[in-house]
Design a protein around this motif. Structure first.
Motif, short mmCIF file in Angstrom:
data_model
loop_
_atom_site.label_atom_id
_atom_site.label_comp_id
_atom_site.label_asym_id
_atom_site.label_seq_id
_atom_site.Cartn_x
_atom_site.Cartn_y
_atom_site.Cartn_z
N ILE A 98 -14.51 0.65 -2.79
CA ILE A 98 -13.32 0.48 -3.60
C ILE A 98 -13.70 -0.12 -4.95
CG2 ILE A 98 -11.06 -0.64 -3.80
CD1 ILE A 98 -10.93 -0.77 -0.77
N GLY A 99 -13.47 0.62 -6.02
CA GLY A 99 -13.74 0.13 -7.37
C GLY A 99 -12.48 0.04 -8.18
N GLY A 100 -12.58 -0.54 -9.35
CA GLY A 100 -11.41 -0.71 -10.20
C GLY A 100 -10.86 0.58 -10.76
N THR A 101 -11.73 1.61 -10.89
CA THR A 101 -11.28 2.90 -11.44
C THR A 101 -11.37 4.04 -10.46
OG1 THR A 101 -13.49 3.32 -12.36
CG2 THR A 101 -11.90 2.22 -13.79
N PRO A 115 -5.52 3.84 -7.61
CA PRO A 115 -4.14 3.82 -8.13
C PRO A 115 -3.95 2.64 -9.09
CG PRO A 115 -4.19 3.04 -5.86
CD PRO A 115 -5.56 3.59 -6.15
N GLN A 116 -3.11 2.86 -10.08
CA GLN A 116 -2.81 1.81 -11.06
C GLN A 116 -1.30 1.54 -11.08
OE1 GLN A 116 -5.34 0.23 -12.36
NE2 GLN A 116 -6.86 1.71 -11.61
N PRO A 117 -0.87 0.31 -10.86
CA PRO A 117 -1.70 -0.86 -10.56
C PRO A 117 -2.30 -0.80 -9.16
CG PRO A 117 0.61 -1.45 -10.36
CD PRO A 117 0.58 -0.04 -10.91
N ALA A 118 -3.48 -1.38 -9.01
CA ALA A 118 -4.24 -1.29 -7.76
C ALA A 118 -3.81 -2.39 -6.79
CB ALA A 118 -5.72 -1.36 -8.06
N THR A 119 -2.57 -2.31 -6.33
CA THR A 119 -2.07 -3.27 -5.35
C THR A 119 -2.61 -2.92 -3.97
OG1 THR A 119 -0.12 -1.95 -4.89
CG2 THR A 119 0.06 -3.58 -6.67
N PRO A 120 -2.64 -3.86 -3.03
CA PRO A 120 -3.11 -3.54 -1.68
C PRO A 120 -2.35 -2.36 -1.07
CG PRO A 120 -2.94 -5.91 -1.94
CD PRO A 120 -2.37 -5.31 -3.19
N LYS A 121 -1.04 -2.34 -1.21
CA LYS A 121 -0.24 -1.26 -0.62
C LYS A 121 -0.63 0.09 -1.19
CE LYS A 121 4.56 0.17 0.22
NZ LYS A 121 5.99 -0.19 0.03
N ASN A 130 -10.61 -7.41 -10.12
CA ASN A 130 -10.23 -6.20 -10.85
C ASN A 130 -9.10 -5.41 -10.19
OD1 ASN A 130 -12.17 -6.59 -12.87
ND2 ASN A 130 -13.76 -5.67 -11.60
N LEU A 131 -8.56 -5.93 -9.08
CA LEU A 131 -7.43 -5.30 -8.41
C LEU A 131 -6.20 -6.22 -8.57
CD1 LEU A 131 -9.27 -4.04 -5.20
CD2 LEU A 131 -8.98 -2.86 -7.39
N VAL A 132 -5.03 -5.70 -8.27
CA VAL A 132 -3.78 -6.41 -8.57
C VAL A 132 -3.18 -7.02 -7.30
CG1 VAL A 132 -1.44 -6.17 -9.49
CG2 VAL A 132 -3.34 -4.91 -10.54
N ASP A 133 -2.75 -8.28 -7.39
CA ASP A 133 -2.11 -8.97 -6.26
C ASP A 133 -3.01 -8.96 -5.03
OD1 ASP A 133 0.13 -9.47 -7.81
OD2 ASP A 133 1.13 -7.62 -7.18
N PRO A 191 -14.59 -5.32 -4.07
CA PRO A 191 -15.13 -6.12 -5.17
C PRO A 191 -14.71 -7.58 -5.12
CG PRO A 191 -13.25 -4.85 -5.93
CD PRO A 191 -13.47 -4.46 -4.49
N GLY A 192 -15.35 -8.34 -4.26
CA GLY A 192 -15.02 -9.76 -4.13
C GLY A 192 -15.43 -10.30 -2.79
#
Length: 303
Positions: free
Chosen positions: A10-13, A35-41, A89-92, A74-75
């Motif tokens: 899983i990457g940011g892009t 997907p953008q925003p890259a939320t877990p869901k 780099n991912l959201v929430d 990434p983390g």
């Protein structure tokens, strides 16, 4: 019939997926946009849909059943490989029970690990580190990731967060790091550090150096020295057989490896670096899915 696993990075892009057999052969791979925003869901939905596509591939019908999924994120990850603690780099993306959520969606067992750890597992399995049981890997990219392989096993520590090699202190009065540290190795050898100090991209500096530009040649000499100083601490602690350097900056390794090796030889007792190999990674941007697949193979098939 050979059992199969899916490796995911899983990457940011982009999100990469590959279906692997125990012999390391990748029988099918796909890359889809993150997907953008890259939320877990949103990320889980894309992974679920892509796995569904992979499971319907006719070319996999006669190979064997998919037995599990390995994922690089990434983390930091918990020691059990179940929870993604945070992904900058991912959201929430905090304390996401990623393994459990994907198991519910796919019906397959899931294990997760930090993406740099996955890259190291990939290089240790099929790449530059395949001849070594004790190695470390640094990925020189936007940041500096790290991973430790001891006696053939990934070392993550009692809470799963070991191996943040890019965050060791190089200069206590150096530039501030996102980790809260000052003067970390990352602040001297990452892409962001190169941009900050020169206003140029690493590729541009590499091309200038190859053309004989004095400034660029001196830059890579100093870059190699800083990397060597950072590696000195790691060598004294871990005495690895090999150090694998990956990430985008590793493409310029011929320009800085000589200075790195010279710094190591100057600072490290011979007994600690005897037969040490300093190598560039071989698997490129496929290292993540290869290592994630190895993670799943080890967890679910090598019991």
């Amino acid at each position: 019939m050979n059992p199969l696993v899916i490796g995911i990075d899983i990457g940011g892009t982009a999100i990469k997926l590959g279906v692997f057999a125990k012999d390391g052969v990748c029988h099918k791979s796909l890359t889809v946009p993150t997907p953008q925003p890259a939320t877990p869901k949103a990320v889980i939905k894309v992974i679920e849909e892509t796995i569904s596509v992979l499971r319907k591939e006719p070319q996999l019908d006669n190979l064997g059943a998919i037995q599990g999924i390995g994922i690089g994120v990434p983390g930091p990850v918990d020691a059990e490989g179940r929870i993604s603690r945070i992904a900058i780099n991912l959201v929430d993306w905090q304390e996401v029970p990623l393994a459990e959520l994907l198991e519910e969606k796919t019906g397959l067992p899931v294990v997760i690990a930090n993406d740099a750890n996955c890259a190291a597992l990939g290089e240790a399995w099929l790449g530059a580190g395949s001849q070594f049981k004790n190695m470390i890997m640094l990925t020189l990219g936007t940041g500096v990731g790290g991973a430790i392989i001891l006696d053939g096993q990934l070392f993550v520590g009692h809470q799963g967060a070991a191996g943040e090699l890019g965050l060791i202190t190089l200069n206590p009065d150096g530039p501030e790091c996102n980790s809260g540290n000052n003067g970390s190795l990352e602040q001297y050898v990452s892409v962001q550090a190169v941009r900050r100090d020169t206003g140029k991209e690493p590729l541009e500096l590499a091309n200038l150096a190859l053309a004989g530009d004095k400034f660029a040649l001196e830059f890579w000499q100093n870059y190699g020295r800083f990397l060597g100083v950072g590696l000195t601490s790691l060598i004294y602690i871990l005495t690895p057989e090999a150090i694998i350097i990956g990430g985008g900056i590793s493409a310029a390794s011929e320009l800085f490896f000589p200075a790195t090796k010279a710094e190591i030889e100057r600072r490290v007792l011979f007994s600690s670096y005897l037969n040490l190999q300093l190598l560039t990674a071989k698997l490129g941007n496929q290292a993540g899915i290869v290592g994630a697949a190895k993670l799943a193979l080890t967890k679910f098939l090598d019991q």
